[in-house]
Design a protein around this motif. Sequence first.
Motif, PDB file in Angstrom:
ATOM      1  N   TYR A  70       4.463 -24.504  -0.986  1.00 45.34           N
ATOM      2  CA  TYR A  70       5.258 -25.303  -1.920  1.00 45.34           C
ATOM      3  C   TYR A  70       5.559 -26.649  -1.284  1.00 45.34           C
ATOM      4  O   TYR A  70       5.589 -26.796  -0.060  1.00 45.34           O
ATOM      5  CB  TYR A  70       6.556 -24.586  -2.305  1.00 45.34           C
ATOM      6  CG  TYR A  70       7.534 -24.384  -1.168  1.00 45.34           C
ATOM      7  CD1 TYR A  70       8.482 -25.355  -0.853  1.00 45.34           C
ATOM      8  CD2 TYR A  70       7.514 -23.212  -0.409  1.00 45.34           C
ATOM      9  CE1 TYR A  70       9.379 -25.173   0.188  1.00 45.34           C
ATOM     10  CE2 TYR A  70       8.407 -23.021   0.632  1.00 45.34           C
ATOM     11  CZ  TYR A  70       9.337 -24.010   0.924  1.00 45.34           C
ATOM     12  OH  TYR A  70      10.220 -23.827   1.964  1.00 45.34           O
TER      13      TYR A  70
ATOM     14  N   TYR B  53       5.772 -29.057  -6.553  1.00 44.95           N
ATOM     15  CA  TYR B  53       5.207 -27.847  -7.156  1.00 44.95           C
ATOM     16  C   TYR B  53       4.887 -26.818  -6.073  1.00 44.95           C
ATOM     17  O   TYR B  53       4.961 -27.101  -4.870  1.00 44.95           O
ATOM     18  CB  TYR B  53       3.943 -28.172  -7.963  1.00 44.95           C
ATOM     19  CG  TYR B  53       2.805 -28.752  -7.150  1.00 44.95           C
ATOM     20  CD1 TYR B  53       1.846 -27.933  -6.548  1.00 44.95           C
ATOM     21  CD2 TYR B  53       2.669 -30.135  -6.995  1.00 44.95           C
ATOM     22  CE1 TYR B  53       0.805 -28.469  -5.804  1.00 44.95           C
ATOM     23  CE2 TYR B  53       1.632 -30.677  -6.261  1.00 44.95           C
ATOM     24  CZ  TYR B  53       0.700 -29.839  -5.664  1.00 44.95           C
ATOM     25  OH  TYR B  53      -0.332 -30.367  -4.926  1.00 44.95           O
TER      26      TYR B  53
ATOM     27  N   GLN C  84       7.358 -21.355 -10.414  1.00 48.45           N
ATOM     28  CA  GLN C  84       7.468 -22.220  -9.249  1.00 48.45           C
ATOM     29  C   GLN C  84       8.542 -21.689  -8.306  1.00 48.45           C
ATOM     30  O   GLN C  84       8.363 -21.664  -7.090  1.00 48.45           O
ATOM     31  CB  GLN C  84       7.803 -23.648  -9.674  1.00 48.45           C
ATOM     32  CG  GLN C  84       7.933 -24.601  -8.485  1.00 48.45           C
ATOM     33  CD  GLN C  84       8.143 -26.033  -8.920  1.00 48.45           C
ATOM     34  OE1 GLN C  84       8.205 -26.316 -10.108  1.00 48.45           O
ATOM     35  NE2 GLN C  84       8.256 -26.932  -7.966  1.00 48.45           N
TER      36      GLN C  84
END
Length: 324
Positions: free
Chosen positions: A115, A119, A143
């Motif tokens: 990550y 995103y 996410q």
Amino acid sequence: MAAFRSMVLSLWLGGVVVGGVWWAVLCQQGMSQAVAQADGSWRERFLREAPAAWKEYAEFARCLQGSCTTRYLIHSTGKKMLHRTEIKQNNECGMYTYEVVEGDVVRLAVELKAYNSKYSFMLGRRTLDGEWLVVRYGVEADQIALRQETREGIDSTSSAPVRAVRTRLVDLVGQSTFRVVEVKGVEYEGRECVAVRFENPHPMSRQPFVPEQGGVLVLDPSRKWCLCRAEIRSQYLGDKGPKDVSEVVVVETRVGKSGYPIPVRRTLQNDGGVITSEYDLRDEGVEPLEREFTLSAFGLPEPVGVEWERPVRWYLWLMLAGVV
């Protein structure tokens, strides 16, 4: 990866209960009671200092970079496996890579979760040197889930000094059923340490799952109360219901340049088999840049609508300076 998890579970379930010999066995295995502090004083220090030290270590571990190689030996079949994990992180980004170097590959030989500030994503390889495939791309709710999964992977690699069998020490001590039975000062491998005998009886249905039901923890106060050795009475769900398993964990650490203990080796053993992890982690050096945590770092296109600020190249500054 599901087959691997079931195989490790079968390893855990292979153990048998040795019996109530925890305290005596510790003294017979090279640890003698220290007299530097009274046992009551050690108990007070443990309750006051250890949880805070473990939380402090968890914060420190967020700067660790490197890899871990883990070997599995299943006694019942003689089967061996070799897996490798790698972690990379900075204040806003994280990456966790899991490789099946030797052993059965069910779906993917390599899984990578990462990550950044914009995103999260998951990549995979069918072979160790195969092409990267996009498995998941984190948007909205996913996410957050991918980010959490990545952090859990990173923490599982870096938390060996502050983890019992499966549970972080701070979470274990924080259980409502956790009870300290006795605390003694002991000498362990030439260092003044503390042995904590505890009970933690609880139903297996409790979530999150905590297998540790009782045992002894040998901790080093000079190294953030990190774990040196544990003899644990765990409980897992077997074919015929709950099954008690006797497990031994040994953790070796070194003191990093930061002054914090860095894991070097961790061994988990029961009658089912042995899991040995060797670490190559560092707490120094240049922090990885955010661009290393993006899809483009793996030769893949960035998500639609995601743009990164491009730094001005140094020679452009020289050209502008020449004009002036």
